[in-house]
Scaffold this motif. Structure first.
Motif, PDB file in Angstrom:
ATOM      1  N   SER A   3       0.821  -1.208   0.000  1.00 10.14           N
ATOM      2  CA  SER A   3       0.000   0.000   0.000  1.00 10.14           C
ATOM      3  C   SER A   3       0.859   1.263   0.000  1.00 10.14           C
ATOM      4  O   SER A   3       0.591   2.206  -0.744  1.00 10.14           O
ATOM      5  N   VAL A   4       1.907   1.277   0.843  1.00  9.18           N
ATOM      6  CA  VAL A   4       2.802   2.445   0.906  1.00  9.18           C
ATOM      7  C   VAL A   4       3.535   2.625  -0.417  1.00  9.18           C
ATOM      8  O   VAL A   4       3.697   3.748  -0.911  1.00  9.18           O
ATOM      9  N   ASN A   5       3.992   1.545  -1.008  1.00  9.75           N
ATOM     10  CA  ASN A   5       4.773   1.631  -2.253  1.00  9.75           C
ATOM     11  C   ASN A   5       3.919   2.024  -3.454  1.00  9.75           C
ATOM     12  O   ASN A   5       4.371   2.744  -4.337  1.00  9.75           O
ATOM     13  N   THR A   6       2.682   1.533  -3.499  1.00 12.12           N
ATOM     14  CA  THR A   6       1.808   1.821  -4.645  1.00 12.12           C
ATOM     15  C   THR A   6       0.945   3.052  -4.433  1.00 12.12           C
ATOM     16  O   THR A   6       0.299   3.519  -5.368  1.00 12.12           O
ATOM     17  N   LEU A   7       0.936   3.571  -3.199  1.00 20.53           N
ATOM     18  CA  LEU A   7       0.104   4.741  -2.852  1.00 20.53           C
ATOM     19  C   LEU A   7      -1.378   4.468  -3.138  1.00 20.53           C
ATOM     20  O   LEU A   7      -2.117   5.358  -3.556  1.00 20.53           O
ATOM     21  N   ALA A   8      -1.798   3.231  -2.914  1.00 17.50           N
ATOM     22  CA  ALA A   8      -3.185   2.853  -3.193  1.00 17.50           C
ATOM     23  C   ALA A   8      -3.684   1.903  -2.109  1.00 17.50           C
ATOM     24  O   ALA A   8      -2.905   1.206  -1.452  1.00 17.50           O
ATOM     25  N   THR A   9      -5.000   1.895  -1.937  1.00 16.65           N
ATOM     26  CA  THR A   9      -5.614   0.972  -0.985  1.00 16.65           C
ATOM     27  C   THR A   9      -5.446  -0.460  -1.488  1.00 16.65           C
ATOM     28  O   THR A   9      -5.687  -0.754  -2.650  1.00 16.65           O
ATOM     29  N   VAL A  10      -5.021  -1.329  -0.575  1.00 19.91           N
ATOM     30  CA  VAL A  10      -4.822  -2.743  -0.916  1.00 19.91           C
ATOM     31  C   VAL A  10      -5.839  -3.572  -0.139  1.00 19.91           C
ATOM     32  O   VAL A  10      -5.877  -3.535   1.086  1.00 19.91           O
TER      33      VAL A  10
END
Length: 336
Positions: free
Chosen positions: A184-191
């Motif tokens: 989530s931190v790396n992709t800047l998206a909700t996982v």
């Protein structure tokens, strides 16, 4: 009698004999044919009677036995009652699910939460307010800070009371591990995931006592284009509703508020032409602009936080800067 007369006499007798034999054979054939026809007619008549009787038995209306009718009626009644019970249970469950889905979507509560988060004037208070309000939208959750390429546990929260809230401070592991938080931190998206989807999720789930969630969410807190923290939420043991949309909205507002706060605190240092240059740098994403992670981590209680397994003293990891130092004071107004 000469030989000629004798020959004629024998011929006549032979012909008469043949005629008698043929006549007898014809009579036998005729009698046999009559007998066959008679027998055939007899059997045909019997077959006709059998078919007629069979047809008659199946065309007449038969009276259904009383015991059979009572048995069928009882089964129908039981089936109707069971169907009514199942229908009522399904309606009740659907209504409960509808209420669960509608209750977290109370826009007035979300509006008040957004207003309160955005009104805070320190990073510590922003995150306290975020966690405080996020607790009403998930049964259990935890908030993690990104420090020196590690994820550090900060707070646990949720509608389900945690037996040991302080255990979150023992959670500390590198970002390089395969976890839903790191993704989530790396992709800047909700996982959205489940236990077992990422092989290292047990690093924090077991420590926090969160078990093995079948449905969990990781929501990044993004500041100036980088993930600096992440919020975990799952259904816990109650299987209650997780309002992901509300949590995403609150986390997004918290990230924007941190950005605004960092910009406001840095603004007095820049004036005139330097201000224009700095604005152009930030707009263009220049490498020599202020690091988002540094802005986020260098102040408040995070500046003095020393992870339990850190190899380097906290003072060397997170040097204090010109920003206001804020501690986790008792007058914060929240018990998270």
């Amino acid at each position: 009698m000469n030989s000629e007369e004798l020959e004629q006499s024998l011929r006549a007798e032979f012909e008469n004999y043949l005629k008698d034999v043929l006549a007898e054979m014809k009579q036998d054939v005729s009698d046999f044919q009559s007998k066959i026809e008679s027998e055939f007619e007899k059997h045909r008549s019997q077959l006709s009677e059998v078919f007629e009787d069979f047809s008659k038995r199946h065309t007449e209306e038969r009276e259904i036995e009383t015991s059979f009718k009572e048995s069928v009626s009882e089964h129908l009644k039981l089936a109707r009652d069971e169907g009514a019970r199942i229908t009522a249970a399904a309606i009740a469950e659907a209504e409960e699910m509808r209420e669960e889905e509608e209750t977290p979507a109370n826009f007035s509560d979300i509006r008040d939460a957004i207003n309160e988060i955005s009104s805070k004037d320190s990073q510590s208070e922003i995150l306290k307010s975020l966690v405080h309000h996020a607790a009403q939208y998930t049964p259990q959750g935890a908030f993690f800070i990104v420090k020196n390429k590690h994820l550090v546990g900060w707070r646990v929260f949720g509608t389900d009371e945690h037996p040991d809230p302080e255990v979150v401070k023992e959670v500390y592991f590198p970002m390089s591990l395969t976890t839903s938080l790191s993704e989530s931190v790396n992709t800047l998206a909700t996982v959205e995931s489940a236990f077992g989807t990422h092989e290292d999720d047990s690093q924090y789930l077991e420590k926090l006592g969160f078990g093995e969630p079948v449905n969990m969410f990781s929501i990044p807190l993004v500041v100036r284009g980088r993930g600096v923290a992440v919020l975990h939420a799952d259904r816990g043991t109650s299987e209650a509703f997780v309002n992901v949309e509300a949590l995403e909205a609150l986390v997004r507002v918290a990230g924007l508020t941190v950005e605004v706060l960092a910009s406001a605190n840095a603004a007095p240092k820049i004036s005139g032409a330097d201000a224009e240059v700095e604005a152009d740098r930030e707009y263009a994403g220049s490498d020599d602009s202020v690091e988002p992670e540094q802005d986020f981590e260098a102040t408040g209680e995070f500046a003095d936080y020393s992870p339990p397994e850190a190899d380097v003293p906290a003072s060397t990891l997170y040097a204090k800067d010109e920003y206001e130092t804020v501690t986790d004071s008792a007058d914060s107004g929240y018990e998270v």
